[in-house]
Design an enzyme around this catalytic site. Structure first.
Site, PDB file in Angstrom:
ATOM      1  N   SER A 100      -5.997  -4.096   1.280  1.00 29.73           N
ATOM      2  CA  SER A 100      -6.502  -5.470   1.215  1.00 29.73           C
ATOM      3  C   SER A 100      -5.369  -6.398   1.596  1.00 29.73           C
ATOM      4  O   SER A 100      -4.764  -7.051   0.748  1.00 29.73           O
ATOM      5  CB  SER A 100      -6.961  -5.815  -0.212  1.00 29.73           C
ATOM      6  N   GLU A 101      -5.071  -6.471   2.864  1.00 29.22           N
ATOM      7  CA  GLU A 101      -3.895  -7.252   3.272  1.00 29.22           C
ATOM      8  C   GLU A 101      -4.040  -8.737   2.995  1.00 29.22           C
ATOM      9  O   GLU A 101      -3.041  -9.430   2.783  1.00 29.22           O
ATOM     10  CB  GLU A 101      -3.570  -7.011   4.748  1.00 29.22           C
ATOM     11  N   HIS A 158      -0.673   0.421  16.434  1.00 31.44           N
ATOM     12  CA  HIS A 158       0.350   0.725  15.421  1.00 31.44           C
ATOM     13  C   HIS A 158       1.760   0.679  16.009  1.00 31.44           C
ATOM     14  O   HIS A 158       2.658   1.344  15.511  1.00 31.44           O
ATOM     15  CB  HIS A 158       0.125   2.119  14.813  1.00 31.44           C
ATOM     16  N   PHE A 196       2.241  -1.637   8.643  1.00 31.54           N
ATOM     17  CA  PHE A 196       2.574  -1.804  10.070  1.00 31.54           C
ATOM     18  C   PHE A 196       2.432  -3.294  10.404  1.00 31.54           C
ATOM     19  O   PHE A 196       1.512  -3.953   9.901  1.00 31.54           O
ATOM     20  CB  PHE A 196       1.597  -1.016  10.958  1.00 31.54           C
ATOM     21  N   ASP A 239       1.293  -4.599  12.914  1.00 31.80           N
ATOM     22  CA  ASP A 239      -0.016  -4.831  13.526  1.00 31.80           C
ATOM     23  C   ASP A 239      -1.014  -5.380  12.510  1.00 31.80           C
ATOM     24  O   ASP A 239      -1.963  -6.064  12.879  1.00 31.80           O
ATOM     25  CB  ASP A 239      -0.547  -3.524  14.109  1.00 31.80           C
ATOM     26  N   GLU A 245       0.838  -1.202   0.000  1.00 30.80           N
ATOM     27  CA  GLU A 245       0.000   0.000   0.000  1.00 30.80           C
ATOM     28  C   GLU A 245       0.875   1.254   0.000  1.00 30.80           C
ATOM     29  O   GLU A 245       1.728   1.413   0.884  1.00 30.80           O
ATOM     30  CB  GLU A 245      -0.913  -0.003   1.240  1.00 30.80           C
TER      31      GLU A 245
HETATM   32  C1  TPP Z   1      -5.782  -2.869   7.771  1.00 28.42           C
HETATM   33  C2  TPP Z   1      -5.063  -1.594   7.585  1.00 28.42           C
HETATM   34  N1  TPP Z   1      -4.299  -1.435   6.490  1.00 28.42           N
HETATM   35  C3  TPP Z   1      -3.632  -0.292   6.294  1.00 28.42           C
HETATM   36  C4  TPP Z   1      -3.690   0.718   7.202  1.00 28.42           C
HETATM   37  C5  TPP Z   1      -2.882   1.987   6.999  1.00 28.42           C
HETATM   38  N2  TPP Z   1      -3.757   3.063   6.639  1.00 28.42           N
HETATM   39  C6  TPP Z   1      -4.211   3.916   7.544  1.00 28.42           C
HETATM   40  S1  TPP Z   1      -5.245   5.018   6.906  1.00 28.42           S
HETATM   41  C7  TPP Z   1      -5.114   4.354   5.378  1.00 28.42           C
HETATM   42  C8  TPP Z   1      -5.873   4.935   4.264  1.00 28.42           C
HETATM   43  C9  TPP Z   1      -7.332   4.760   4.482  1.00 28.42           C
HETATM   44  O1  TPP Z   1      -8.015   5.312   3.421  1.00 28.42           O
HETATM   45  P1  TPP Z   1      -9.560   5.671   3.509  1.00 28.42           P
HETATM   46  O2  TPP Z   1     -10.323   4.460   3.940  1.00 28.42           O
HETATM   47  O3  TPP Z   1      -9.933   6.274   2.223  1.00 28.42           O
HETATM   48  O4  TPP Z   1      -9.683   6.707   4.697  1.00 28.42           O
HETATM   49  P2  TPP Z   1      -9.102   8.181   4.794  1.00 28.42           P
HETATM   50  O5  TPP Z   1      -7.767   8.070   5.461  1.00 28.42           O
HETATM   51  O6  TPP Z   1      -9.028   8.767   3.435  1.00 28.42           O
HETATM   52  O7  TPP Z   1     -10.054   8.917   5.679  1.00 28.42           O
HETATM   53  C10 TPP Z   1      -4.244   3.296   5.386  1.00 28.42           C
HETATM   54  C11 TPP Z   1      -3.868   2.494   4.204  1.00 28.42           C
HETATM   55  C12 TPP Z   1      -4.483   0.515   8.345  1.00 28.42           C
HETATM   56  N3  TPP Z   1      -4.563   1.425   9.301  1.00 28.42           N
HETATM   57  N4  TPP Z   1      -5.163  -0.638   8.503  1.00 28.42           N
END
Ligand code: TPP
Ligand code: TPP
Ligand code: MG
Ligand code: MG
Lengths: 327, 323, 323, 327
Positions: free
Chosen positions: C59-60, C129, C83, C85, C29
């Site tokens: 999509s882990e 995290h 992360f 986690d 990602e």
């Molecule tokens: C399972 C998981 N994968 C990756 C992350 C890292 N991460 C945190 S916010 C984010 C983006 C999320 O995008 P969106 O759902 O559009 O929300 P926004 O931040 O734009 O409000 C990612 C990839 C996470 N916290 N949890």
């Protein structure tokens, strides 16, 4: 909907409070007072404000790390939120949660969740309990566009639909995951709305920067849920003014796109609309002054607050108040 | 007093608690209309109705997430994961959400919920349906971890788990479902965190859990024929852990053997060994020996699986090596 | 020889292997166009193109599943979990599928893949995290587990991981990203399973991993001022585990302290303690002490987090308690 | 498609082999020779047969615990499959896998997966490698109706669609999860077909008991994938004749439903169709005799086979052949 009303002023107040609050959070992060990370909802305030305006006080909200606005607008004390982000003793979670975990159960703000997607099934569960216990509560669950690609989204939507749970899923489509445009990782145009039919739900799109429109739709879907007619999935199109988190300058976004959205600022357009609808500038400025004062007051409180008592490190793992895993 | 199977004890335990407390509800895959794939929950739907006993889709994240949300909003839900191996498909909800939420919210959120799950090997199901995963849960702060070895304990510990204000992962051992025991009538409620000395002894302490308890007892029986007096401790719960009973025993016997069904690395036996090596080192008269499944996935073929899972023979050998 | 940060070493290691072997590809990602949220993979997209360096949806399970499928069909993929986690959201793919498939297929399927992930605390990100999860992976048979503590080791161990024919979980410590070191030019390739004695000593062995290595070294420095000679071992990989170096050291010093960033129960320190308590008990001149984070989720507030994670002070205290 | 052809006879042969094989598996399970568990695909043979007929030999299949048919029809030796279920030394995985993990990599049968949903992203990954390496392979991934509610399904479909991977997802809708009717746990009528649009895919339904129809659709979607036009999601409606697993009598199913489906048996209807299309009864009976003999032969081999060598307990965890985790 076009004539000014107390509740419209209240939504304006909410948006301004959220706006000023997060601007201060940003400044304090740059100053090193707010620590770790922050995910600002600057530019997305109308979604939280419109939904909160449509909720009953005993309804429940579930939000993400980008949940400062939602938690504040449900009624959590500003100083306690800011204090949590700064890791101070007066933090709403005693400093244990941090900026990504703001929670105020007394206000129905049932937590901010930092793992993408996790809170959707949890919100469904809270709605299930409301249904079984006959409380009439509705759970409202906020998340981003990127979240529509993770497994928990799918499982939660399906369960909520098949059990007809009183839960509203609100996708704040701000066009980006962290730095990646959502359009590059999804094969449909509308991440949430184009998927509603997979759960037998109606496709619902709303202008997430128009707080009146948000409130109208929110009222409809929340009351539908309350009447026992099951869940909804709403997609609110919006934009974040800042980067994803911390000091991210958001350079991955085209300048014209940023400019266009900055011009279509939900606070600015609502201010103009209210004015056009006859709200006096004094009224508006009073709201703004009050919000600024509230933010200043909270800032002062936090600046003067001590760190958490070291003794609390080992409290609250268990219901007995402690953390003992052995006798 | 009536004879009860470990399998039937599950339904009895759940029923006892649902009868007592209307906020107790129960969900899972094929648990309601069908009574569970291991027939552990037969009759509950008929008795408590479809609002309180409910079949779910195959969505373990939704199941465990729903437990959490429901516990946040006034219920005391019980959920079933058909096999403990499926903890992996909802591990985020269990380990990152359920376990951490009370602490992360500064104590605002209580999560009185129970995740029941069929655990362990010996049934020739192969590597993805046979794991002993108690130690996964033990490694996560915020989870209580229970694993009964007898029908009576199933009822008493399940009741304790349901009444506990914190989240409990309750491991039912597949190999024990058919075992029987006379169990008293009426309500049975235990306390979590109390180990049982199931065989007293003076030469060596054998710590075991779930299906390894009968294995340890068999070994103790054989050892006594060779003049070795083994004390067998059924740990019953890993969190809370009854270190008092354990340390008292080891300081008396001077020797410790742990019998774990899980693969070798980082199992609960290692935790116990490290506690003893820190707190009772000078009381030891011999090395601490861990009998475990080798560090391999569990094979399906009967002969191989039997070879992999600790047997009474291997426990006897381990004890004799240090006595 | 040039100074390199731990952060930059990641990209250098990946680039070294992608340059060498066209079957090496990399996904995750925000890793491609944006160069990773920790800026560990900057420049890779530009250098190797969008076929080999690719951004994924959030999509882990799909990411790790794709790694597995790709490894089954001729690639040597590297994937990033932003992360560690997030291992929890794809734990089934990692622990039940990737880890077990070679064994369960009787050796038919090879899975040469690497899961890189940012691990550990100290960054005030809060409990979801900040976890140190090396021991989760260590507990699963079929996974190799690597956790470098220096920029040089990042390159060398990452190269070893990519070339390894088995799946490797590669833990990069967030707290170390900004650390620097002079690193030789040209190709660096290590072997997995070799611990390093980073400070020789004779009175006590301190075993540490990743960000706990500098903590242990600081403690050793302070201890030497008090006349205690501590040997510090950087384990570098937990699977394979270099028990030879460890046991040689402990039998020589007679004392063992482990320094783990993870919460207390069932960490790698327990495993090591149990090995020593079984295989070198009579060489011990003092109890084995484990310094760990308490068994709690990690708090966010700076002062609390610093209190939770093992410090040089706590290591010094532990050593002085047994010397 | 109505005139008899070698490939239609070959599909009939495949279905009969699968049918006889699994009937024997059931008998041997009741006898205690086959151990642990079995999940029979009796009644669902046309899906595997139709798809296998449309595949290239270097294409890859991924299936579930209910994957005896698919693995057999890709070409895995019958005795080695049966031996695996019986935990004998000649088992295709040396006895380590068991009935839920049949794999024959040499035939492109890339494994049977026992955790619902897990193999969908794995199949996508294999397809991704095919695309990058330019092999022209297509991955075909079989799973059940109940699987459409789990997170991994959603993530895999999205990734495959957005990356345009050469993978075909085949939902064998046999109306039940284990014992629970799928209709009670899903809010749409067609678990897979009604969800295709969520991934920008076409809704594809086929009669899973009509092997000709299956093959026609299979050929179309596989060749589409091979041409680089991306994935498909197919829903094949079918029914299992036996219970979910082991000795399950399947009592949770209404008798009329069972009777109707038993009458609509894919093997029986295809036999009748071939006969009507002019295939001589001798030809058909020869196929059946051959299949019966093959099953008998495999059974004999397995009955006489020893258990695995105890030494293999500790082999094949790692590529070096062993299981050592320390030096
Ligand atoms: C399972 C998981 N994968 C990756 C992350 C890292 N991460 C945190 S916010 C984010 C983006 C999320 O995008 P969106 O759902 O559009 O929300 P926004 O931040 O734009 O409000 C990612 C990839 C996470 N916290 N949890
Ligand atoms: C994640 C997970 N949850 C539950 C199970 C238990 N289980 C095995 S098969 C099955 C039913 C699957 O139904 P479906 O997808 O329709 O496939 P079918 O068995 O009908 O072929 C269930 C619930 C499992 N193996 N994995
Ligand atoms: Mg977004
Ligand atoms: Mg089915």
């Amino acid at each position: 909907m076009s004539s000014p009303s107390a509740s419209r002023l209240s939504m304006y107040r909410d948006m301004v409070r959220a706006r000023y609050f997060e601007q201060r959070v940003y400044d304090l992060f740059m100053e090193g007072i707010v620590k770790g990370t922050t995910h600002l909802g600057l530019g997305q305030e109308a979604v939280a404000a419109g939904f909160v305006a449509a909720m009953r006080s005993d309804d429940l909200t579930f939000c993400t790390y980008r949940g400062h606005n939602h938690t504040l607008l449900r009624g959590a004390p500003m100083a306690a939120l800011l204090g949590e982000m700064a890791g101070r003793d007066l933090g709403i979670c005693g400093g244990k949660g941090g900026s990504m975990h703001l929670t105020d159960v007394t206000k129905g703000a049932m937590g901010s969740y930092a793992i993408v997607g996790a809170h959707l099934p949890i919100a469904a569960g809270a709605a299930w309990a409301a249904l079984l216990r006959g409380t009439g509560q509705v759970a409202v669950c906020f998340f981003g566009d990127g979240t529509t690609n993770i497994g928990a989204f799918h499982e939660a939507l399906n369960l909520a639909a098949v059990w007809k749970l009183p839960v509203v899923f609100v996708c704040e489509n701000n066009l980006y995951m962290e730095y990646t445009p959502i359009s590059t990782v999804i094969p449909v145009e509308h991440p949430a709305a184009d998927r509603a039919s997979a759960y037998g739900l109606e496709s619902l799109l709303v202008d997430g920067n128009d707080v009146d429109a948000v409130r109208t739709l929110a009222t409809e879907v929340i009351e539908r849920a309350r009447r026992g007619e099951g869940p909804s999935l709403v997609e609110a199109k919006t934009y974040r003014h800042k980067g994803h988190s911390r000091a991210d300058p958001g350079k991955y976004r085209p300048q014209e796109e940023v400019d266009a959205w900055l011009a279509y600022d939900p606070v600015k357009i609502y201010r103009a609309r209210l004015t056009a609808d006859g709200v006096g500038i004094d009224t508006i400025e009073a709201i703004e002054r009050e919000a600024a004062a509230e933010v200043d007051g909270a800032t002062e409180q936090v600046r003067n607050a001590p760190p958490p008592d070291p003794g609390t490190l080992l409290t609250d793992v268990w219901a007995d108040g402690g953390s003992a895993w052995r006798n | 007093m009536a004879e009860l199977t470990y399998r039937a004890a599950v339904a009895r335990g759940i029923a006892q608690e649902m009868e007592r407390d209307p906020s107790v509800v129960f969900i899972g895959e094929d648990v309601a209309a069908a009574g569970g794939v291991f027939k552990t929950t037969e009759g509950l739907l008929e008795r408590f109705g479809p609002d309180r006993v409910r079949d779910t889709p195959i969505s373990e994240q939704a199941i465990t997430g729903a437990l959490m949300g429901a516990a946040m909003n006034g219920l005391r839900p019980i959920g079933e994961l058909m096999f403990s191996d499926f903890l992996a498909v909802c591990w985020d909800i269990v380990a990152n959400q359920i376990a951490k939420t009370r602490y992360m919210t500064g104590g605002q959120v209580a999560l009185p919920l129970v995740i029941r799950t069929a655990n362990g090997g010996g049934t020739r199901f192969g590597g993805q349906h046979s794991q002993s995963l108690e130690s996964w849960a033990m490694a996560v702060p915020g989870l209580k971890v229970v694993a009964p070895s007898t029908p009576r304990d199933v009822v008493g510990l399940l009741a304790a788990a349901v009444r506990d204000p914190d989240p409990v992962v309750f491991f039912e051992h597949k190999k024990l479902f058919a075992t029987k025991q006379d169990v008293p009538d009426g309500e049975i409620v235990d306390r979590l965190g109390i180990a049982t000395v199931v065989a007293p002894g003076s030469d060596v302490t054998i710590a075991a859990l779930a299906a390894m308890v009968p294995v340890a007892l068999e070994a103790a029986g054989r050892l006594s024929e060779s003049g070795v007096s083994a004390e067998v401790i059924d740990l019953r719960s890993l969190v809370p852990l009854d270190t008092r009973t354990l340390l008292e025993s080891v300081t008396r016997t001077g020797r410790l053997v742990t019998v774990e069904e899980n693969p070798r690395l980082c199992g609960w036996g290692a935790e116990i060994a490290s506690i003893v090596a820190e707190e009772a080192l000078w009381d030891l008269d011999g090395p601490i020996v861990r009998v475990t499944t080798p560090h391999i996935p569990l094979p399906a073929a009967a002969e191989m699986e039997d070879l992999a899972i600790p047997s009474a023979d291997r426990v006897v050998d381990a004890v004799l090596r240090i006595t």
